[in-house]
Design an enzyme around this catalytic site. Structure first.
Site, mmCIF file in Angstrom:
data_model
loop_
_atom_site.group_PDB
_atom_site.id
_atom_site.type_symbol
_atom_site.label_atom_id
_atom_site.label_comp_id
_atom_site.label_asym_id
_atom_site.label_seq_id
_atom_site.Cartn_x
_atom_site.Cartn_y
_atom_site.Cartn_z
ATOM 1 N N GLY A 21 35.937 35.939 -27.122
ATOM 2 C CA GLY A 21 35.107 35.255 -26.134
ATOM 3 C C GLY A 21 35.632 35.461 -24.718
ATOM 4 N N GLN A 22 34.944 34.825 -23.760
ATOM 5 C CA GLN A 22 35.277 35.036 -22.350
ATOM 6 C C GLN A 22 36.724 34.647 -22.043
ATOM 7 O OE1 GLN A 22 33.452 32.425 -19.471
ATOM 8 N NE2 GLN A 22 33.717 33.867 -17.781
ATOM 9 N N ARG A 46 33.082 37.900 -35.777
ATOM 10 C CA ARG A 46 32.710 39.312 -35.964
ATOM 11 C C ARG A 46 33.420 40.156 -34.931
ATOM 12 N NH1 ARG A 46 28.462 36.825 -33.409
ATOM 13 N NH2 ARG A 46 27.613 36.114 -35.370
ATOM 14 N N ASP A 61 35.860 32.943 -39.831
ATOM 15 C CA ASP A 61 34.880 31.943 -39.418
ATOM 16 C C ASP A 61 35.640 30.624 -39.205
ATOM 17 O OD1 ASP A 61 32.960 30.003 -39.230
ATOM 18 O OD2 ASP A 61 31.879 30.563 -41.063
ATOM 19 N N TYR A 151 26.112 20.062 -25.866
ATOM 20 C CA TYR A 151 27.425 20.671 -25.623
ATOM 21 C C TYR A 151 28.406 19.615 -25.078
ATOM 22 C CZ TYR A 151 30.748 23.822 -23.164
ATOM 23 O OH TYR A 151 31.858 24.477 -22.686
HETATM 24 C C1 AKB Z 1 29.111 26.253 -19.350
HETATM 25 O O1 AKB Z 1 28.554 26.544 -18.288
HETATM 26 O O2 AKB Z 1 28.520 25.841 -20.352
HETATM 27 C C2 AKB Z 1 30.619 26.371 -19.425
HETATM 28 C C3 AKB Z 1 31.305 25.085 -19.141
HETATM 29 C C4 AKB Z 1 31.343 24.537 -17.766
HETATM 30 O O3 AKB Z 1 31.834 24.492 -20.035
HETATM 31 N N1 AKB Z 1 31.074 27.381 -18.527
#
Ligand code: AKB
Length: 321
Positions: A21-22, A46, A61, A151
């Protein structure tokens, strides 16, 4: 298990979950430098086409309890960096999958830590734990938290789990609330702050960028090198210095799309921008503009290095994505 290096120093044996990931990709390289390549196992769900997988790389995973347990035992892992995640905008489109990806691996690794199989755990939180009622300027470490994205809700729940396990079972879990991360090594996907990476690529390739946030949308941001250094620094801080059991506020700089565009235009004078805000605007509007990270500074000496000019120079020099 602690491992002896050539210099006689004891080294950690590390597993990175979400190593492509980033943040995970750059963090993995840094951990290899700090601890030796043979002490770092990189894993992801993956292999990516373009990803650098010349470390010890395994497909894993992070939501699969038995698979993670097996990897930790087989490779004699003591330290796990759990970087597997889905970002804010993508999770809004796929809430059930996003919830699972952003919460299950944490429960898996916390349980392995509780059983003594993992000795130290890093888990990333985010400024997304804050919401519309949170003070937007100099957002305190401890304040109103009313996230309005799945999130953010998952990150806030994760912070509570970390604190609970730390207090109740004495496990060593450490966490940071990352702001938006700017990097050139890989394109981020699915984040609300991602415009600050995409803009570089588009202005270099096409000379024009259509921004999905309004021009005056200020958000807390950070260069990848600062983010990775913060991560390794909190993991090597003395445990008794850490007073935050959930996740530390972390800050570097704040800017809006217009300010970023103007800086890039200094280097690429023909650049053009236009603004077509979409559903991500509402997410950005619910997040803080600046963050008070004085507790991180006090407890483990955190201080960012990169200002906006330095970031622009590094991005324009390196961007190949
Ligand atoms: C997003 O934009 O979802 C992320 C974060 C701020 O957690 N970069």
């Amino acid at each position: 298990m602690i491992h002896e290096t050539k210099s006689g120093k004891h080294s950690k044996k590390i597993l990175v979950l979400g190593a492509l990931g980033q943040i995970g990709s750059v963090l993995t390289q840094r951990l290899c430098k700090l601890h030796g390549k043979s002490n770092v196992i990189a894993s992801d769900i993956r292999k990516n086409r373009n990803s650098n997988t010349d470390n010890n790389f395994i497909i894993l995973d992070a939501t699969d309890y038995l698979a993670v347990k097996e990897a930790v035992i087989n490779f004699s892992i003591d330290t796990v960096y759990l970087m597997a995640a889905m970002l804010s905008a993508e999770v809004e489109k796929k809430p059930a999958i996003g919830w699972n990806v952003n919460t299950k691996p944490l429960l898996v690794t916390l349980d392995l830590a509780k059983k003594g199989i993992i000795k130290q755990l890093f888990w990333p939180s985010s400024i997304a734990v804050f919401g519309p009622s949170t003070p937007k300027i100099n957002t305190p470490q401890l304040t109103i938290m009313d996230p309005t994205t799945i999130y953010g809700i998952a990150k806030l729940a994760g912070e509570r789990w970390c604190e609970y396990y730390k207090i109740k079972f004495g496990i060593d879990v450490r966490s940071l609330r990352y702001p938006g991360i700017i990097s050139w090594q890989s394109l981020p996907g699915g984040g609300t702050t991602d415009y600050a990476v995409h803009i570089f690529k588009e202005l270099i390739d096409k000379g024009a960028y259509t921004c999905f946030l309004k021009s005056k949308t200020k958000l807390p941001m950070m260069y990848i090198d600062d983010a990775v250094r913060a991560t390794t620094e909190i993991m090597s801080a003395e445990a008794d210095k850490l007073t935050v059991n959930s996740s530390y506020n972390l800050a570097a700089i704040t800017f809006d799309p217009n300010q970023l565009f103007k800086r890039i235009k200094k280097f690429l004078p023909k650049s053009k921008i236009n603004y077509e805000p979409d559903f991500r605007q509402e997410i950005a509007d619910s997040w803080p503009k600046t963050i008070d990270d004085s507790q991180a500074n006090k407890d483990w000496g955190w201080k960012s290095n990169y200002d906006l000019d330095m970031i622009c120079e590094e991005m324009l020099e390196n961007i190949k994505i």
